[in-house]
Motif scaffolding. Structure first.
Motif, PDB file in Angstrom:
ATOM      1  N   ASP B  14      41.534  33.868  54.966  1.00  0.00           N
ATOM      2  CA  ASP B  14      40.755  34.498  53.891  1.00  0.00           C
ATOM      3  C   ASP B  14      41.562  34.609  52.596  1.00  0.00           C
ATOM      4  O   ASP B  14      41.007  34.672  51.514  1.00  0.00           O
ATOM      5  CB  ASP B  14      40.217  35.864  54.327  1.00  0.00           C
ATOM      6  CG  ASP B  14      41.311  36.841  54.720  1.00  0.00           C
ATOM      7  OD1 ASP B  14      42.329  36.391  55.277  1.00  0.00           O
ATOM      8  OD2 ASP B  14      41.142  38.050  54.462  1.00  0.00           O
ATOM      9  N   TYR B  15      42.911  34.608  52.723  1.00  0.00           N
ATOM     10  CA  TYR B  15      43.745  34.690  51.518  1.00  0.00           C
ATOM     11  C   TYR B  15      43.459  33.534  50.559  1.00  0.00           C
ATOM     12  O   TYR B  15      43.418  33.712  49.347  1.00  0.00           O
ATOM     13  CB  TYR B  15      45.239  34.670  51.885  1.00  0.00           C
ATOM     14  CG  TYR B  15      45.769  35.974  52.452  1.00  0.00           C
ATOM     15  CD1 TYR B  15      44.932  37.064  52.670  1.00  0.00           C
ATOM     16  CD2 TYR B  15      47.120  36.099  52.759  1.00  0.00           C
ATOM     17  CE1 TYR B  15      45.432  38.242  53.191  1.00  0.00           C
ATOM     18  CE2 TYR B  15      47.628  37.278  53.274  1.00  0.00           C
ATOM     19  CZ  TYR B  15      46.777  38.350  53.505  1.00  0.00           C
ATOM     20  OH  TYR B  15      47.282  39.510  54.008  1.00  0.00           O
ATOM     21  N   GLU B  20      40.892  31.955  45.244  1.00  0.00           N
ATOM     22  CA  GLU B  20      39.912  31.295  44.381  1.00  0.00           C
ATOM     23  C   GLU B  20      39.052  32.272  43.607  1.00  0.00           C
ATOM     24  O   GLU B  20      38.588  31.977  42.508  1.00  0.00           O
ATOM     25  CB  GLU B  20      38.951  30.474  45.249  1.00  0.00           C
ATOM     26  CG  GLU B  20      39.324  29.057  45.418  1.00  0.00           C
ATOM     27  CD  GLU B  20      38.371  28.398  46.384  1.00  0.00           C
ATOM     28  OE1 GLU B  20      37.153  28.632  46.257  1.00  0.00           O
ATOM     29  OE2 GLU B  20      38.868  27.696  47.274  1.00  0.00           O
ATOM     30  N   LEU B  21      38.813  33.437  44.218  1.00  0.00           N
ATOM     31  CA  LEU B  21      37.867  34.385  43.627  1.00  0.00           C
ATOM     32  C   LEU B  21      38.484  35.222  42.507  1.00  0.00           C
ATOM     33  O   LEU B  21      37.774  35.778  41.686  1.00  0.00           O
ATOM     34  CB  LEU B  21      37.315  35.319  44.715  1.00  0.00           C
ATOM     35  CG  LEU B  21      36.534  34.642  45.846  1.00  0.00           C
ATOM     36  CD1 LEU B  21      36.083  35.669  46.879  1.00  0.00           C
ATOM     37  CD2 LEU B  21      35.338  33.882  45.290  1.00  0.00           C
ATOM     38  N   VAL B  22      39.820  35.311  42.511  1.00  0.00           N
ATOM     39  CA  VAL B  22      40.499  36.189  41.548  1.00  0.00           C
ATOM     40  C   VAL B  22      40.860  35.422  40.286  1.00  0.00           C
ATOM     41  O   VAL B  22      41.433  34.341  40.350  1.00  0.00           O
ATOM     42  CB  VAL B  22      41.760  36.802  42.192  1.00  0.00           C
ATOM     43  CG1 VAL B  22      42.622  37.503  41.166  1.00  0.00           C
ATOM     44  CG2 VAL B  22      41.372  37.769  43.296  1.00  0.00           C
ATOM     45  N   GLU B  23      40.503  35.969  39.139  1.00  0.00           N
ATOM     46  CA  GLU B  23      40.862  35.363  37.846  1.00  0.00           C
ATOM     47  C   GLU B  23      42.339  35.625  37.553  1.00  0.00           C
ATOM     48  O   GLU B  23      42.817  36.742  37.772  1.00  0.00           O
ATOM     49  CB  GLU B  23      40.043  36.004  36.719  1.00  0.00           C
ATOM     50  CG  GLU B  23      38.550  35.812  36.845  1.00  0.00           C
ATOM     51  CD  GLU B  23      38.100  34.495  36.236  1.00  0.00           C
ATOM     52  OE1 GLU B  23      38.871  33.921  35.431  1.00  0.00           O
ATOM     53  OE2 GLU B  23      36.988  34.041  36.583  1.00  0.00           O
ATOM     54  N   LEU B  38      49.577  39.710  50.505  1.00  0.00           N
ATOM     55  CA  LEU B  38      48.545  39.170  49.611  1.00  0.00           C
ATOM     56  C   LEU B  38      48.864  39.487  48.147  1.00  0.00           C
ATOM     57  O   LEU B  38      48.710  38.642  47.265  1.00  0.00           O
ATOM     58  CB  LEU B  38      47.169  39.732  50.001  1.00  0.00           C
ATOM     59  CG  LEU B  38      45.998  39.303  49.109  1.00  0.00           C
ATOM     60  CD1 LEU B  38      45.798  37.790  49.155  1.00  0.00           C
ATOM     61  CD2 LEU B  38      44.708  40.030  49.512  1.00  0.00           C
ATOM     62  N   MET B  39      49.335  40.709  47.908  1.00  0.00           N
ATOM     63  CA  MET B  39      49.699  41.098  46.544  1.00  0.00           C
ATOM     64  C   MET B  39      50.770  40.163  45.995  1.00  0.00           C
ATOM     65  O   MET B  39      50.702  39.711  44.847  1.00  0.00           O
ATOM     66  CB  MET B  39      50.235  42.540  46.516  1.00  0.00           C
ATOM     67  CG  MET B  39      49.199  43.595  46.858  1.00  0.00           C
ATOM     68  SD  MET B  39      49.967  45.211  47.162  1.00  0.00           S
ATOM     69  CE  MET B  39      50.602  45.598  45.538  1.00  0.00           C
ATOM     70  N   THR B  40      51.773  39.899  46.823  1.00  0.00           N
ATOM     71  CA  THR B  40      52.866  39.019  46.393  1.00  0.00           C
ATOM     72  C   THR B  40      52.330  37.628  46.057  1.00  0.00           C
ATOM     73  O   THR B  40      52.686  37.046  45.029  1.00  0.00           O
ATOM     74  CB  THR B  40      53.930  38.908  47.511  1.00  0.00           C
ATOM     75  OG1 THR B  40      54.288  40.229  47.899  1.00  0.00           O
ATOM     76  CG2 THR B  40      55.157  38.171  47.050  1.00  0.00           C
ATOM     77  N   MET B  41      51.446  37.123  46.939  1.00  0.00           N
ATOM     78  CA  MET B  41      50.892  35.780  46.701  1.00  0.00           C
ATOM     79  C   MET B  41      50.081  35.753  45.417  1.00  0.00           C
ATOM     80  O   MET B  41      50.208  34.828  44.613  1.00  0.00           O
ATOM     81  CB  MET B  41      49.996  35.378  47.873  1.00  0.00           C
ATOM     82  CG  MET B  41      50.767  35.086  49.146  1.00  0.00           C
ATOM     83  SD  MET B  41      49.613  34.533  50.423  1.00  0.00           S
ATOM     84  CE  MET B  41      50.390  35.177  51.872  1.00  0.00           C
ATOM     85  N   LEU B  42      49.248  36.777  45.217  1.00  0.00           N
ATOM     86  CA  LEU B  42      48.410  36.795  44.014  1.00  0.00           C
ATOM     87  C   LEU B  42      49.254  36.921  42.744  1.00  0.00           C
ATOM     88  O   LEU B  42      48.917  36.373  41.700  1.00  0.00           O
ATOM     89  CB  LEU B  42      47.380  37.927  44.101  1.00  0.00           C
ATOM     90  CG  LEU B  42      46.240  37.693  45.097  1.00  0.00           C
ATOM     91  CD1 LEU B  42      45.380  38.938  45.234  1.00  0.00           C
ATOM     92  CD2 LEU B  42      45.383  36.495  44.688  1.00  0.00           C
TER      93      LEU B  42
END
Lengths: 409, 208
Positions: B14-15, B20-23, B38-42
């Motif tokens: 889901d990550y 894809e969904l986050v600008e 997830l925070m680190t990846m984003l």
């Protein structure tokens, strides 16, 4: 909480200690910023026309003056956070957290720690000489608040030529100062680390402080606060105040683990009021060593400052208002067994920071060491401080603390 | 809210969808952020400003030690303090089913974020249905490895259930993505019943 070499000193050497302590009040061995006819306005509505603030520094200020960390000390602390104490000879009270390679890494940060306003270790307080009379202020010193302490620190920072602090760090009353810094001088604080503290003193906290103050004032040697002029010293009262307060700094579990019901140097109870139990002896020791290094009136003033602290009251009844628009990176830390400033108080800070839309971390450290845990060797706590300062330093574009040393095998 | 930690990050298909969904450059809140993976990846992918909430003390300490902004807290009780529209995205990844009051949590997500991203395991997935039918026991899969007595998941739902709740709450489904076991997307033109049967998990981008 370790026993010191001052235990059982003869009256003669205690006098030397007393002389050293007195010397530190007006002519401290620390660096000193003097403000002659440069008034410091106080919340009490008056100003101190001439005042001084004593401080220690560790590490080097970088070229861009962007690596300064201000440490705020607690009720009975002082500026000697990471150096040997000039009176007691003991290591600094935050020696385990502050130093080369430590979480507050003096190899990369320029660390400043100043004695608070109202203190007795070189900054103007009730034991200082009032320049207008030539006598110690005693109770003629205006009552000071946490905001006054921070205002004084801000003047020091300005004098040191520092536009913006990288971080402000402190526990307990020091944590209150951190909150006040963030609320009043938020634009000058990149990162804030309030530890084991609260947005206000609870009724229970005020109650304990009142017990301490009444103990001091009930001592005939207190002399209505004029003991310095009259050559006496309210040792008994201050010692009892410290004994009562000390109980609030530790948890029931830690006390029981350390002392249980063990007897002091005896096999059976004496059916008297001697210190039969180790815990009694320990508390008496805490009380007697405290009077060697602290001024009784200072204790009254500083406990009062904590009692008066109420961030919500200063901001229209809502703590979140204090942090509105805060661009500071916050990290709030509490300890599970701290019943003086329990986790609920830290959570109140966190909720207010959330409501204000601030950038905040919140770590609750599992420990049974009580409120004093912030001064003790707590690896998880130190890991959190190092991690937070590392992230903040990267975001600020300065060198982060050294990585944590590998844990001992 | 450390459900996510039980599943290795490599399995967190889901990550990729959330990515894809986050600008880029947006402000996100990751509710139930675990150790902040997830925070680190984003942050690395999109340069977002990330904050997190995590229930487990270990998760929080690990995240803070990595320099992330994470608060020890509970999605059920600690979201109330956040102001309206404080974030561009509030992400609830594989955590909804572990909350005590999923509807209230959803209300808070929609209030705090301009948009919300919710991912959850689909209890209508055919393998789960089959396990229950054939063995008569609570199903277990790679995504739901724990037995019933130790799982933190207390409010399972199917894709169909979730869509019905969103409908009930007047929530717009801006994007709906169902993933099969190998992490592949189920084609958009498939009907809901197909998604509900073959999607092992779903990711929704919500707005109200």
């Amino acid at each position: 909480m370790t026993q010191t070499a001052t235990d059982g000193t003869s009256d003669g050497s205690a006098g030397t200690l007393e002389e050293r302590r007195h010397g530190e009040v007006d002519r401290p061995s620390s660096a000193l910023a003097k403000f002659q006819n440069d008034p410091l306005p106080l919340d009490a509505g008056i100003a101190l026309p001439t005042w001084q603030i004593a401080y220690q520094t560790y590490g080097t200020l970088n070229d861009t003056r962007s690596n300064a960390v201000l440490l705020c000390h607690a009720l009975t602390g002082d500026q000697h956070a990471a150096n040997r104490h000039p009176v007691t000879g003991r290591p600094g009270w935050w020696d385990n957290l502050v130093g080369p390679g430590r979480p507050v890494d003096t190899d990369v940060f320029f660390v400043i720690c100043a004695n608070v306003l109202g203190g007795c270790s070189g900054t103007t307080g009730p034991a200082s000489i009032d320049p207008t009379t030539g006598h110690p202020y005693g109770l003629t010193m205006p009552v000071v608040t946490v905001a006054d302490m921070v205002r004084a620190q801000h003047r020091l920072i300005e004098r040191l030529g520092i536009e913006r602090l990288f971080a402000v760090v402190g526990g307990s009353m020091g944590g209150m100062q951190v909150l006040e810094w963030g609320a009043t001088y938020g634009k000058k604080v990149f990162a804030a680390l309030p530890i084991a503290t609260g947005t206000r003193h609870s009724s229970q906290n005020i109650a304990f402080h009142e017990v301490g103050r009444q103990a001091v004032m009930a001592d005939p040697d207190w002399r209505g606060g004029r003991y310095l002029d009259e050559g006496t010293k309210p040792k008994k009262g201050l010692s009892v105040a410290r004994m009562a307060a000390h109980i609030t700094y530790v948890s029931e579990a830690a006390l029981h683990r350390k002392f249980g019901r063990a007897l002091q140097d005896r096999e059976v109870v004496t059916y008297g009021f001697d210190a039969d139990f180790q815990i009694e002896s320990y508390l008496r020791h805490q009380g007697s060593t405290f009077v060697d290094r602290f001024d009784a009136n200072s204790y009254l003033y500083l406990t009062r400052a904590m009692d008066y602290f109420d961030l919500a009251a200063e901001h229209d009844g809502l703590v979140a208002n204090a942090f509105r628009g805060s661009e500071t990176r916050w990290c709030v830390v509490s300890f599970t067994s701290d019943w003086l400033f329990p986790t609920t108080e830290s959570r109140r800070i966190v909720h207010a920071l959330n409501a204000a839309g601030a950038d905040v971390s919140f770590v609750e450290i599992e420990t049974d060491k009580g409120h004093d845990a912030f001064l003790l060797e707590e690896p998880e706590f130190h890991r959190a401080v190092r991690g937070f300062l590392t992230g903040a330093a990267r975001a600020h574009g300065i060198a982060p603390p050294a990585p944590a040393p590998a844990p001992a095998p | 809210m450390n459900v996510a930690q039980h599943i290795p990050a490599a399995r967190r298909v889901d990550y990729e969808v959330i990515r894809e969904l986050v600008e880029p450059g947006s402000r996100i809140l990751d509710v139930g952020c675990g150790d902040g993976a997830l925070m680190t990846m984003l942050q690395e992918w999109h340069g977002v400003r990330a904050s997190g909430i995590e229930l487990s003390q270990k998760g929080v300490n690990d995240a803070v030690a990595r320099g992330l902004s994470v608060v020890q807290g509970d999605a059920d009780t600690d979201l109330d303090a956040y102001p309206d529209n404080a974030f561009d995205y509030v992400i609830l990844s594989q955590t909804l089913q572990a909350t005590r009051d999923p509807k209230r949590v959803l209300e808070n997500l929609l209030r705090i974020g301009e948009r919300s991203i919710v991912s959850f395991p689909n209890f209508g997935y055919w393998r789960l249905r089959l396990q229950l039918l054939v063995h008569g026991q609570m199903p277990r899969t790679g995504l739901l490895p724990d037995p019933w007595w130790s799982t933190s998941n207390i409010h399972f739902c199917t894709i169909r259930d979730f869509v019905a709740l969103c409908d009930d709450m007047d929530v717009d489904l801006l994007r709906s993505i169902a993933l099969n076991t190998s992490g592949q997307r189920i084609p958009l033109n498939a009907p809901w019943w197909f998604w509900n049967l073959f999607g092992e998990q779903a990711v929704f981008l919500l707005h109200r």
